[in-house]
Design an enzyme around this catalytic site. Structure first.
Site, PDB file in Angstrom:
ATOM      1  N   HIS A   1      -7.304  -4.286  -1.224  1.00 38.51           N
ATOM      2  CA  HIS A   1      -6.668  -5.565  -1.563  1.00 38.51           C
ATOM      3  C   HIS A   1      -7.352  -6.202  -2.773  1.00 38.51           C
ATOM      4  O   HIS A   1      -7.072  -7.343  -3.114  1.00 38.51           O
ATOM      5  CB  HIS A   1      -6.755  -6.543  -0.391  1.00 38.51           C
ATOM      6  CG  HIS A   1      -6.280  -5.992   0.908  1.00 38.51           C
ATOM      7  ND1 HIS A   1      -7.133  -5.396   1.813  1.00 38.51           N
ATOM      8  CD2 HIS A   1      -5.039  -5.921   1.443  1.00 38.51           C
ATOM      9  CE1 HIS A   1      -6.430  -4.995   2.866  1.00 38.51           C
ATOM     10  NE2 HIS A   1      -5.169  -5.297   2.658  1.00 38.51           N
TER      11      HIS A   1
ATOM     12  N   HIS B   1       0.823  -1.218   0.000  1.00 35.79           N
ATOM     13  CA  HIS B   1       0.000   0.000   0.000  1.00 35.79           C
ATOM     14  C   HIS B   1       0.853   1.261   0.000  1.00 35.79           C
ATOM     15  O   HIS B   1       0.370   2.340   0.341  1.00 35.79           O
ATOM     16  CB  HIS B   1      -0.922   0.009   1.220  1.00 35.79           C
ATOM     17  CG  HIS B   1      -1.783  -1.190   1.344  1.00 35.79           C
ATOM     18  ND1 HIS B   1      -2.686  -1.569   0.364  1.00 35.79           N
ATOM     19  CD2 HIS B   1      -1.879  -2.136   2.322  1.00 35.79           C
ATOM     20  CE1 HIS B   1      -3.305  -2.675   0.754  1.00 35.79           C
ATOM     21  NE2 HIS B   1      -2.828  -3.037   1.918  1.00 35.79           N
TER      22      HIS B   1
END
Length: 329
Positions: free
Chosen positions: A219, A57
Site C-alpha cells: 500500500h 492489488h
C-alpha cells in the site's frame, strides 16, 4: 491524475462487473455484494476457500478465483479492508458442507474483519478455520499491521491450499498445509514510484526521481531505507539476501518475482536473472519460477522477491491444475 476510470468512487464496482463479464464460465458475482465466487459455488462436500482484501492489488485476489484455487474473493474498496458482512456473504456463498477456510493477509483491518465474519458464520453452524499470512521480512510492525505484513507470498498460499481443498481434503488438512506454506515462505519488495488511489487523486507518498524505497509494503507503507536508485543486480541482491537471512531455504524452492503494477516484464526478468544466480551460488535448487504481476499496488513501479521452501507435498500441490484466470496451470 490520469486514469482510465469513470467515477473514482465506483472503480471497484466497475472492475468487479468487468472481471465477471470476462470470465463468466469461471466466476460469478454474489448479488448485492463485492464478492466474486466460483461459477459452480458452493461445491458440495468440498472445503470452501475464501480470501480478499482491499482492491488495487489485481490480479489479487479475484483473479485467483477458480477451480484449484479460491472459491471466493472479497473485494474491498481500494486499499481498504472488506467489511465483515461482505466476508460473511462470501463464506455463505462457498459453504458446501465441509467448512470454509480463510486466507488473510496480516493487516489489522483484514484480520479483525475476517475474524468477525468467521464468528458470524460459526453462529450459523458453518465451521471456519483461518491462516494469517505474514511473509514480508522487511519490517516487524507498520502503520497497517502488528507483526509482519502479508504480501505476494500469499499467492502461494492460495495456490497450495486451493489445490489441497480441491483434492477433497478436510478442513483440518487444508489448514495444516496452509500453515506449512506460511511457515516456509518469505518475501521482500521495493518501489521506484508511488501510486495514486483514485478517490484521493494524488500520490500516496513521494519519492524523488533518483530515489527508491527498499522494503516497501503493497500500500506504499515505508520500508527499511530510502536510497538512490541502484542497478537491477544490486536491488535483486538486497531483496534476496534479506529473504535468505530469515529462513533456511536449503533444498528446493519456488521463486516469485512479482511486479507491483508498472514494472515492465523486461525488468522483472533482469531481476530474476540475478536471483537465480544468487540461489545457484548458495546451492539452492529452483523447482519452479514465476515472473509477472501477481500482487500489485495499482500503478506503483517496483517489484518483490518471494521464496517458498518446498517438500514433496508442496511440489505436488503447486503443480496441480488451476483454472483461475491469473494462475492457470
Amino acid at each position: 491524475m490520469k486514469k482510465i476510470i469513470n467515477d473514482p468512487n465506483q472503480v471497484v464496482q466497475d472492475m468487479v462487473d468487468g472481471l465477471v463479464a470476462a470470465f463468466p464460465k469461471t466466476m460469478k458475482k454474489v448479488e448485492g455484494t463485492l464478492v466474486i465466487a466460483r461459477s459452480d459455488a458452493p461445491v458440495s462436500n468440498k472445503v470452501g476457500l475464501v480470501s480478499g482484501g482491499g482492491s488495487g492489488h489485481e490480479p489479487a485476489h479475484a483473479g485467483y478465483v477458480g477451480k484449484g484455487m479460491l472459491d471466493a474473493a472479497v473485494c474491498g474498496e481500494v486499499f481498504t479492508s472488506p467489511t465483515p458482512d461482505q466476508v460473511f456473504e462470501a463464506i455463505k456463498a462457498v459453504d458446501g458442507g465441509a467448512g470454509v477456510f480463510l486466507v488473510i493477509k496480516n493487516y489489522t483491518g483484514d484480520v479483525l474483519n475476517f475474524e468477525m465474519a468467521a464468528e458470524l458464520a460459526e453462529a450459523e453452524g458453518i465451521q471456519v478455520e483461518k491462516v494469517v499470512v505474514n511473509d514480508d521480512v522487511a519490517v516487524e510492525d507498520s502503520s497497517f499491521t502488528t507483526g509482519r505484513r502479508g504480501i505476494a507470498g500469499t499467492v502461494f498460499v492460495h495456490k497450495i491450499a486451493g489445490a489441497k481443498a480441491e483434492s477433497g481434503a478436510s478442513l483440518e488438512e487444508v489448514k495444516a498445509v496452509a500453515e506449512k506454506v506460511v511457515g516456509n515462505v518469505r518475501s521482500m519488495g521495493m518501489a521506484l514510484t508511488p501510486c495514486i488511489v483514485p478517490a484521493a487523486g494524488e500520490p500516496s507518498f513521494k519519492l524523488d526521481n533518483d530515489e527508491m524505497e527498499i522494503g516497501i509494503g503493497i500500500h506504499g507503507e515505508p520500508g527499511i531505507n530510502r536510497t538512490q536508485i541502484d542497478s537491477a543486480d544490486a536491488i535483486a541482491t538486497a531483496l534476496t539476501e534479506k529473504v535468505l537471512e530469515d529462513h533456511d531455504f536449503s533444498g528446493e524452492v519456488a521463486v516469485m518475482i512479482n511486479g507491483l503494477g508498472a514494472t515492465p516484464e523486461m525488468e522483472l526478468f533482469i531481476v530474476n536473472k540475478k536471483v537465480q544466480e544468487i540461489l545457484a551460488d548458495k546451492g539452492i535448487s529452483v523447482y519452479k519460477t514465476f515472473v509477472g504481476e501477481y500482487m500489485t499496488s495499482l500503478e506503483m513501479a517496483g517489484c518483490s522477491v518471494s521464496l517458498l521452501k518446498l517438500d514433496d507435498e508442496l511440489k505436488e500441490l503447486l503443480d496441480a491444475e488451476s483454472g483461475a484466470p491469473a494462475f492457470r496451470m
